[in-house]
Design a protein around this motif. Structure first.
Motif, PDB file in Angstrom:
ATOM      1  N   GLY A 254       0.775  -1.240   0.000  1.00  0.00           N
ATOM      2  CA  GLY A 254       0.000   0.000   0.000  1.00  0.00           C
ATOM      3  C   GLY A 254       0.800   1.281   0.000  1.00  0.00           C
ATOM      4  O   GLY A 254       0.215   2.364   0.141  1.00  0.00           O
ATOM      5  N   GLN A 291      -4.921   1.528  -2.260  1.00  0.00           N
ATOM      6  CA  GLN A 291      -5.319   0.414  -3.114  1.00  0.00           C
ATOM      7  C   GLN A 291      -5.369   0.776  -4.595  1.00  0.00           C
ATOM      8  O   GLN A 291      -5.418  -0.119  -5.443  1.00  0.00           O
ATOM      9  CB  GLN A 291      -6.682  -0.125  -2.687  1.00  0.00           C
ATOM     10  CG  GLN A 291      -7.855   0.818  -2.931  1.00  0.00           C
ATOM     11  CD  GLN A 291      -9.190   0.195  -2.596  1.00  0.00           C
ATOM     12  OE1 GLN A 291      -9.247  -0.891  -2.013  1.00  0.00           O
ATOM     13  NE2 GLN A 291     -10.271   0.867  -2.959  1.00  0.00           N
ATOM     14  N   CYS A 304      -7.447   5.015  -0.800  1.00  0.00           N
ATOM     15  CA  CYS A 304      -7.001   4.090   0.244  1.00  0.00           C
ATOM     16  C   CYS A 304      -8.088   3.054   0.531  1.00  0.00           C
ATOM     17  O   CYS A 304      -9.219   3.158   0.036  1.00  0.00           O
ATOM     18  CB  CYS A 304      -6.614   4.839   1.509  1.00  0.00           C
ATOM     19  SG  CYS A 304      -7.986   5.663   2.326  1.00  0.00           S
ATOM     20  N   GLU A 305      -7.741   2.066   1.325  1.00  0.00           N
ATOM     21  CA  GLU A 305      -8.642   0.945   1.577  1.00  0.00           C
ATOM     22  C   GLU A 305      -9.940   1.355   2.257  1.00  0.00           C
ATOM     23  O   GLU A 305     -10.981   0.751   2.033  1.00  0.00           O
ATOM     24  CB  GLU A 305      -7.924  -0.109   2.428  1.00  0.00           C
ATOM     25  CG  GLU A 305      -7.084  -1.078   1.628  1.00  0.00           C
ATOM     26  CD  GLU A 305      -6.633  -2.261   2.464  1.00  0.00           C
ATOM     27  OE1 GLU A 305      -6.603  -2.127   3.708  1.00  0.00           O
ATOM     28  OE2 GLU A 305      -6.318  -3.310   1.884  1.00  0.00           O
TER      29      GLU A 305
END
Length: 469
Positions: A254, A291, A304-305
């Protein structure tokens, strides 16, 4: 037994059981000869009658075929169509690329006037390209009849590749290595492999190829292909993205790395200097697992996640105006957008941006043709495009967008039922809508088959689809 059309109303050549052929204008004769065997009555069971025609249908074992289509400017050779007539300098409808479509292409990079195709097969040749090659962004190509164009340099290198041609890459293992993604900038190309790292070639004036900058280096006719191993990063790279003159790398764990030209802060490294060594981005991305990344010109974004969106780079067109009034931002900052849900994907263009949430809703902002009519020319905050413009209706309530892409000044969206919609500046017919006019709302593009992915450039678009049968 010969196959006979069920009711002889087909315009194609027909073959009756007499073994003779007939065209549509001989309808009466075919009808007379076949009348004794054709199943005109619906209550007749073909299985119980002898001499009836056999109808063959496609079964479950039939394999669907991968197809490539492209539209936009052809004069540079980016579509690989080998156009000879000056009246066909662009294509406003998607045209099938039969010469490259048979090679099971899985990833495409649309650069500034050129295109690179890649497959993840185990064959000797895995990468192909066509278009402008003045900075060796397609590798070294010597004279080939009908393929290269222009006067060669002293090295024998040609600046234009008009027909899709193989690009040799020095892999350590051709049988084991797969090319998983390709990305193109203004004049440099990145190839991501599964186990050999990232290969880069083309212009490296600002370090965008991820190697040391050599003052006075000549890129025309260059044979240099650089490899950045996976162990240069904290974990293997899973995604790459090329801007105009910079590059971004996303790792499995990441982290985001950047290199190249940073005059607008697009590398996100905390300075406006150029660098040839990929370095880790910090700022608001520190400690966050990313991600997905996206960049095209000189503005960059990351998702982002947890569904939050981050941005950096050029903000002259309100791309980052929701957070700051600065026109250049050199460090990633979180974009605190409200009421847009959990973001799963984002795309950055020249002056336009878009984001897709987990509900399949599309949001746009920036400056240009955003997709909500001619009155909306700019926006500092995301504007939602109505789902009905992507085909949602009472009869199709489950339709939603699954992929979004940006070119320099146009958008593209793929829905879960395999349909493609485009809108924005229609330079050289790159929207593929059959017109050269700009499109202010999402418009469905007629593409044979089910659209799987789409790749946008400055003035051309490439579409990857699968046949319906």
């Amino acid at each position: 037994m010969a196959i006979v059309c069920k009711n002889c109303f087909c315009r194609k050549v027909l073959t009756c059981q007499t073994g003779k052929k007939s065209n549509f204008w001989r309808f009466s004769e075919v009808l007379r000869r076949c009348s004794s065997t054709l199943p005109f009555s619906s209550d007749r069971d073909p299985a119980q009658s002898e001499g009836l025609p056999i109808h063959k249908y496609i079964d479950k074992t039939h394999k669907r075929v991968n197809m490539l289509f492209a539209c936009g400017l052809t004069a540079t050779g980016a579509l690989g169509l080998r156009e000879k007539s000056s009246r066909t300098q662009s294509r406003r409808y998607p045209i099938r690329l039969t010469n490259i479509g048979k090679l099971k292409i899985t990833s495409v990079g649309c650069g500034y006037g050129y295109t690179v195709f890649a497959s993840n097969n185990r064959d000797l040749i895995k990468v192909w390209g066509s278009g402008i090659n003045t900075q060796s962004q397609l590798g070294f190509h010597s004279s080939q009849k009908g393929v290269t164009k222009g006067r060669p340099a002293e090295s024998g290198h040609f600046d234009y590749v008009m027909e899709t041609t193989a690009i040799p890459i020095p892999f350590d293992s051709f049988s084991k290595t797969k090319v998983t993604q390709v990305s193109c900038g203004r004049a440099h190309t990145l190839l991501l492999t599964d186990n050999e790292g990232i290969f880069s070639f083309g212009c490296n004036s600002f370090g965008q190829c991820g190697r040391e900058i050599i003052e006075g280096e000549i890129y025309q006719g260059s044979r240099k292909i650089h490899c950045i191993p996976h162990n240069h990063f904290l974990s293997p790279v899973t995604q790459i993205s090329c801007g105009m003159d910079h590059s971004l790398f996303l790792t499995k764990s990441g982290e985001v790395y950047g290199c190249g030209w940073g005059a607008d802060g697009q590398t996100g490294l905390g300075s406006y200097e150029k660098t040839g060594i990929p370095k880790l981005l910090k700022g608001d991305l520190e400690g966050v697992k990313v991600q997905q990344i996206s960049t095209f010109a000189d503005m960059s974004m990351a998702v982002c996640e947890d569904g939050h969106l981050y941005g950096w780079g050029n903000s002259e067109y309100y791309q980052l105006a929701s957070v700051t009034d600065d026109t250049q931002v050199c460090t990633p900052i979180r974009l605190p957008f409200k009421n847009i849900g959990k973001i799963v994907s984002a795309a950055a263009g020249g002056s336009i941006c878009c984001a897709l949430n987990e509900e399949g809703e599309v949001f746009v902002w920036g400056y240009g043709i955003l997709g909500k009519g001619p009155d909306l020319k700019d926006s500092r905050h995301p504007e939602k495009i109505p789902q009905t413009l992507f085909g949602e209706s009472t009869f199709s309530p489950s339709v939603k967008v699954t992929k979004i892409k940006c070119g320099m000044n146009h958008f593209a969206a793929v829905t879960n039922n395999g349909e493609l919609f485009t809108w924005g500046k229609n330079k050289s017919g790159c929207l593929g809508i059959g017109e050269y006019r700009d499109q202010y709302f999402p418009w469905k593009v007629l593409v044979p088959g089910e659209v799987v992915d789409v790749f946008c450039g400055v003035d051309h678009t490439v579409i990857l689809s699968k046949s319906m049968l």
